[in-house]
Design an enzyme around this catalytic site. Sequence first.
Site, PDB file in Angstrom:
ATOM      1  CG  ASN A 115      36.418  27.795 -38.391  1.00 39.17           C
ATOM      2  OD1 ASN A 115      35.259  27.397 -38.397  1.00 39.17           O
ATOM      3  ND2 ASN A 115      37.238  27.554 -37.388  1.00 39.17           N
ATOM      4  N   GLY A 130      30.903  26.025 -22.614  1.00 36.91           N
ATOM      5  CA  GLY A 130      29.906  26.435 -23.585  1.00 36.91           C
ATOM      6  C   GLY A 130      29.421  25.222 -24.357  1.00 36.91           C
ATOM      7  CD  GLU A 157      37.042  32.194 -30.721  1.00 45.15           C
ATOM      8  OE1 GLU A 157      37.857  31.695 -29.935  1.00 45.15           O
ATOM      9  OE2 GLU A 157      36.299  31.500 -31.438  1.00 45.15           O
ATOM     10  CB  SER A 206      30.945  29.020 -32.952  1.00 42.54           C
ATOM     11  OG  SER A 206      32.147  29.161 -33.702  1.00 42.54           O
ATOM     12  CE  LYS A 230      37.257  24.203 -36.556  1.00 43.81           C
ATOM     13  NZ  LYS A 230      37.158  24.108 -35.090  1.00 43.81           N
ATOM     14  N   GLY A 275      35.774  26.305 -19.919  1.00 47.78           N
ATOM     15  CA  GLY A 275      34.968  26.852 -21.005  1.00 47.78           C
ATOM     16  C   GLY A 275      33.814  25.928 -21.289  1.00 47.78           C
TER      17      GLY A 275
END
Length: 315
Positions: A194, A14, A273, A261, A190, A12
């Site tokens: 988020n 990115g 996601e 993101s 977190k 990944g």
Amino acid sequence: MAESFARIGIVGSGAVGSYYGTRLGLAGLDVRFLMRGDLRAVRSRGSMLVHDSHGSAELKPVAAFGSAAEMGQVDLVIMSLKTTSSEAVEGLVAPLLGPGTAILTLQNGLGADEYLGHLFGNERILGGLVFMAINRMGPGEVRTFNPGMVSIGELGRPATARTHALSGLLNKARINSQVVENLLEARWQKLMWNIPFNGLSIAEGGITTDRICADPRIRADARALMLEIQKAAAAFGFTLSDEFLERQFTRTVPMGPYKPSSLVDYLAGKDVEIEPIWGEPLRRAQAAGVAMPALERLHERIIGRCRAGYQPPVP
């Protein structure tokens, strides 16, 4: 599980994967990047690039591969692939595993650690929670606005010597790292950032974090979400203090017009996601008897926005 990480595979590549891999490569580690769309461009340039407030750093030459079989076995897999690509994980990771290979997943939300443990064995899995402001500039090129830090822990058990060894390695590579004893608790911490900031940036039509903090109505919505997360975490035995809640705003304001993101994916028309960041926490909280009306509404708004696709504002 081994405590030496001489060979590292990035799955990944990115923004986050490129940053971590480049920093580790610049520290002298054998880092191998698994790439898809960026492979040709990175191989042509022959390097990876990181830009931050101190200037630019270039990793050259770069070991970029188009398949896991070509990359070969490594000592550590850093999984920064989005959870929206979960169906591809087994084929991408299995060829990289030797008897002692560890897997550090930097994926968001709840459920990714357990999913990887189901596929490859819980004993291999470490979870990392990345707190940083970073955007991808182009193939193999990223810019960091705030390097932040990563918290790492073990799946279903306290930190081991392996965890501390990896944290030390990351710190030597100029990646600020700390060890946590309870990975699930850290994941709920977190989510305090988020869920509101990634979520409201999409639900409000595509806005940056500075607008969330500056608009009284949206800021109040963010606070309401944080209070629900605080209650849900408490139901699982985790205390998220009022001071920790307020810190989510104070640390976000200096980021300026930052695009989280999930917003970047939404604006680009990519899969967001949704389930690990909003759906799974909602389901777990409700199963524990905690009402989450603000999160339930946000979850529905995000689904609606993503189904409709981004609509630029009319001038």
